[in-house]
Design a protein around this motif. Structure first.
Motif, PDB file in Angstrom:
ATOM      1  N   VAL A  85     -48.539 -73.131 -13.269  1.00  0.00           N
ATOM      2  CA  VAL A  85     -48.842 -74.346 -14.033  1.00  0.00           C
ATOM      3  C   VAL A  85     -47.569 -75.142 -14.275  1.00  0.00           C
ATOM      4  O   VAL A  85     -47.531 -76.354 -14.072  1.00  0.00           O
ATOM      5  N   TRP A  86     -46.499 -74.453 -14.713  1.00  0.00           N
ATOM      6  CA  TRP A  86     -45.249 -75.157 -14.990  1.00  0.00           C
ATOM      7  C   TRP A  86     -44.645 -75.733 -13.721  1.00  0.00           C
ATOM      8  O   TRP A  86     -44.111 -76.860 -13.741  1.00  0.00           O
ATOM      9  N   ASN A  87     -44.710 -75.008 -12.619  1.00  0.00           N
ATOM     10  CA  ASN A  87     -44.178 -75.546 -11.366  1.00  0.00           C
ATOM     11  C   ASN A  87     -44.920 -76.810 -10.954  1.00  0.00           C
ATOM     12  O   ASN A  87     -44.302 -77.786 -10.504  1.00  0.00           O
ATOM     13  N   GLU A  88     -46.237 -76.822 -11.109  1.00  0.00           N
ATOM     14  CA  GLU A  88     -47.020 -78.018 -10.799  1.00  0.00           C
ATOM     15  C   GLU A  88     -46.604 -79.177 -11.693  1.00  0.00           C
ATOM     16  O   GLU A  88     -46.442 -80.302 -11.236  1.00  0.00           O
ATOM     17  N   ARG A  89     -46.409 -78.891 -12.974  1.00  0.00           N
ATOM     18  CA  ARG A  89     -46.013 -79.959 -13.907  1.00  0.00           C
ATOM     19  C   ARG A  89     -44.616 -80.467 -13.600  1.00  0.00           C
ATOM     20  O   ARG A  89     -44.351 -81.666 -13.692  1.00  0.00           O
ATOM     21  N   PHE A  90     -43.697 -79.587 -13.234  1.00  0.00           N
ATOM     22  CA  PHE A  90     -42.358 -80.031 -12.862  1.00  0.00           C
ATOM     23  C   PHE A  90     -42.391 -80.850 -11.586  1.00  0.00           C
ATOM     24  O   PHE A  90     -41.655 -81.835 -11.449  1.00  0.00           O
ATOM     25  N   ASP A  91     -43.246 -80.468 -10.642  1.00  0.00           N
ATOM     26  CA  ASP A  91     -43.398 -81.255  -9.417  1.00  0.00           C
ATOM     27  C   ASP A  91     -43.909 -82.656  -9.741  1.00  0.00           C
ATOM     28  O   ASP A  91     -43.422 -83.650  -9.196  1.00  0.00           O
ATOM     29  N   GLN A  92     -44.893 -82.732 -10.642  1.00  0.00           N
ATOM     30  CA  GLN A  92     -45.424 -84.029 -11.048  1.00  0.00           C
ATOM     31  C   GLN A  92     -44.353 -84.861 -11.752  1.00  0.00           C
ATOM     32  O   GLN A  92     -44.242 -86.068 -11.519  1.00  0.00           O
ATOM     33  N   LEU A  93     -43.565 -84.221 -12.596  1.00  0.00           N
ATOM     34  CA  LEU A  93     -42.485 -84.935 -13.281  1.00  0.00           C
ATOM     35  C   LEU A  93     -41.461 -85.429 -12.275  1.00  0.00           C
ATOM     36  O   LEU A  93     -40.994 -86.569 -12.367  1.00  0.00           O
ATOM     37  N   ASP A  94     -41.130 -84.604 -11.299  1.00  0.00           N
ATOM     38  CA  ASP A  94     -40.179 -85.004 -10.271  1.00  0.00           C
ATOM     39  C   ASP A  94     -40.690 -86.215  -9.494  1.00  0.00           C
ATOM     40  O   ASP A  94     -39.938 -87.170  -9.242  1.00  0.00           O
ATOM     41  N   TYR A  96     -42.845 -88.466 -10.562  1.00  0.00           N
ATOM     42  CA  TYR A  96     -42.837 -89.609 -11.478  1.00  0.00           C
ATOM     43  C   TYR A  96     -41.425 -90.180 -11.612  1.00  0.00           C
ATOM     44  O   TYR A  96     -41.222 -91.398 -11.553  1.00  0.00           O
TER      45      TYR A  96
END
Length: 108
Positions: A85-94, A96
């Motif tokens: 979950v955190w990796n997906e969120r960090f990917d999305q943040l990256d 953005y």
């Protein structure tokens, strides 16, 4: 999982786990290493045993404690779901942040 996490939440029990990570120990050795009395060490080991984290091998009048591998594998699997979950969120943040950077460069 709750029983494992509850057992690990107490600092002396966590220190016992760290001691046993390197090699098996007797109750007396654990008590000496932690600077606690043997009855306290036995009580903590009983909680860890009830949670399935350690096993005991009686040899003569000594009780040798060692870690069990399975509960830590289960814990790692459980934590893995959060890592994903955190990796997906960090990917999305990256993504953005990359979009913002591109917009800023386009304005210049």
């Amino acid at each position: 999982m709750e029983k494992i996490l509850s057992a690990l939440a107490e600092s002396n029990r966590l220190k016992i786990i760290e001691l046993l990570r390197d090699e098996p120990h007797t109750v007396g050795e654990i008590a000496d290493q932690l600077g606690i009395r043997q009855p306290q060490a036995s009580k903590h080991l009983r909680v860890l045993s009830d949670a399935g984290l350690v096993e005991v091998n009686p040899i003569a009048n000594r009780r040798i404690y060692k870690l069990r591998q399975e509960p830590f594998m289960d814990l790692d699997d459980w934590l893995d779901s959060f890592r994903n979950v955190w990796n997906e969120r960090f990917d999305q943040l990256d993504e953005y942040l990359q979009e913002l950077k591109e917009k800023e460069q386009g304005k210049e």
